[in-house]
Design a protein around this motif. Structure first.
Motif, PDB file in Angstrom:
ATOM      1  N   MET A 111       0.880  -1.163   0.059  1.00 50.83           N
ATOM      2  CA  MET A 111      -0.068   0.005  -0.030  1.00 50.83           C
ATOM      3  C   MET A 111       0.912   1.134  -0.259  1.00 50.83           C
ATOM      4  O   MET A 111       1.611   1.393   0.799  1.00 50.83           O
ATOM      5  N   LEU A 156     -11.138   0.673   2.254  1.00 55.85           N
ATOM      6  CA  LEU A 156     -10.071   0.649   3.266  1.00 55.85           C
ATOM      7  C   LEU A 156     -10.131  -0.405   4.178  1.00 55.85           C
ATOM      8  O   LEU A 156      -8.899  -1.113   4.262  1.00 55.85           O
ATOM      9  N   THR A 164       1.911   5.827  12.599  1.00 59.22           N
ATOM     10  CA  THR A 164       1.130   6.336  11.589  1.00 59.22           C
ATOM     11  C   THR A 164      -0.359   5.874  11.575  1.00 59.22           C
ATOM     12  O   THR A 164      -0.448   5.037  11.771  1.00 59.22           O
ATOM     13  N   VAL A 193      -4.214   6.327   9.776  1.00 56.96           N
ATOM     14  CA  VAL A 193      -5.121   6.799   8.752  1.00 56.96           C
ATOM     15  C   VAL A 193      -6.450   6.912   9.186  1.00 56.96           C
ATOM     16  O   VAL A 193      -7.171   5.976   9.593  1.00 56.96           O
ATOM     17  N   PHE A 225      -2.818  10.539   8.389  1.00 58.19           N
ATOM     18  CA  PHE A 225      -3.265  10.741   6.975  1.00 58.19           C
ATOM     19  C   PHE A 225      -4.920  10.926   7.090  1.00 58.19           C
ATOM     20  O   PHE A 225      -5.484  10.101   7.933  1.00 58.19           O
ATOM     21  N   VAL A 255      -8.321  10.486   4.705  1.00 65.84           N
ATOM     22  CA  VAL A 255      -8.679   9.850   3.408  1.00 65.84           C
ATOM     23  C   VAL A 255      -9.945  10.724   2.990  1.00 65.84           C
ATOM     24  O   VAL A 255     -10.998  10.433   3.319  1.00 65.84           O
ATOM     25  N   THR A 289      -1.447  14.766   6.081  1.00 64.01           N
ATOM     26  CA  THR A 289      -1.408  14.277   4.690  1.00 64.01           C
ATOM     27  C   THR A 289      -2.763  14.134   4.326  1.00 64.01           C
ATOM     28  O   THR A 289      -3.477  13.141   4.708  1.00 64.01           O
ATOM     29  N   LEU A 291      -5.310  12.595   1.237  1.00 67.84           N
ATOM     30  CA  LEU A 291      -5.101  11.789  -0.173  1.00 67.84           C
ATOM     31  C   LEU A 291      -6.604  11.068  -0.016  1.00 67.84           C
ATOM     32  O   LEU A 291      -7.400  11.149   0.567  1.00 67.84           O
ATOM     33  N   THR A 348      -8.827   7.428  -1.422  1.00 66.57           N
ATOM     34  CA  THR A 348      -8.564   6.005  -1.233  1.00 66.57           C
ATOM     35  C   THR A 348      -7.529   5.405  -2.334  1.00 66.57           C
ATOM     36  O   THR A 348      -6.701   4.641  -2.143  1.00 66.57           O
ATOM     37  N   LEU A 369      -4.186   5.777  -1.645  1.00 66.12           N
ATOM     38  CA  LEU A 369      -3.671   5.233  -0.795  1.00 66.12           C
ATOM     39  C   LEU A 369      -3.379   3.531  -0.887  1.00 66.12           C
ATOM     40  O   LEU A 369      -2.617   3.048  -0.463  1.00 66.12           O
TER      41      LEU A 369
END
Length: 186
Positions: free
Chosen positions: A1, A41, A112, A114, A139, A141, A177, A179, A181, A184
């Protein structure tokens, strides 16, 4: 990923993916595809056996559809936890307040996260900001989050898409950040 190495411990936080957000009391919502993207996800995280955290808002507000004694408190089917997946119950917008989320992440050396879910400008934003302030690398999404129309302090109306985009702009580069889907998962 992308943008993570295959062995990086990256946690997926599904924030408030609850039935209560289908209640008409919230008004007009943007991004009707958010649940589809959340499902994509979640499927990938399960396939790759990465850590998953389901955050549930347990409101104490008398009229909230997210109260623990209301049907809206339940997870949407797309975000239903499986055995072994972490569930964090919160009473405020930030998932780090009054919960074990931070210690759970640190015990697993997860730096990290998401974030996806509801709503972009409230619980997703607050949790993301708090994560960055605690030294995590968040992150968000964009197409796996959504929000509702809002009214400004002066009565001015802000449509749901504008509210969503402004919330993402406020998070971008300073706190997270941002972004989509596909970026990612590719």
């Amino acid at each position: 990923m992308a943008p993570f190495a295959s062995d990086d411990p990256v946690a997926l936080l599904l924030i408030d993916v609850q039935r209560g957000f289908d209640d008409p009391v919230y008004g007009e919502r943007n991004n009707p595809e958010a649940e589809t993207r959340i499902g994509e996800l979640l499927s990938r995280w399960r396939e790759t056996e990465r850590p998953i955290v389901h955050v549930k808002h347990c409101s104490s507000e008398p009229d909230s559809p997210l109260r623990p004694d209301k049907p809206g408190n339940a997870f949407k089917s797309v975000g239903e936890p499986r055995e072994g997946e972490q569930v964090v119950e919160k009473r405020v917008n930030g998932a780090f307040v009054g919960t074990n989320l931070e210690s759970w992440l640190r015990e697993r050396s997860i730096e990290t996260i998401v974030c996806c879910g509801f709503t972009t400008d409230h619980c997703v934003s607050t949790t993301t900001r708090m994560a960055e302030n605690r030294g995590f690398d968040p992150f968000v999404v964009a197409d796996a989050t959504a929000t509702f129309e809002r009214e400004g302090y002066d009565g001015r109306a802000f449509d749901a898409e504008a509210t969503h985009q402004h919330a993402l702009a406020h998070l971008r580069e300073e706190f997270a950040t941002i972004l989509e889907t596909d970026a990612l998962l590719d």
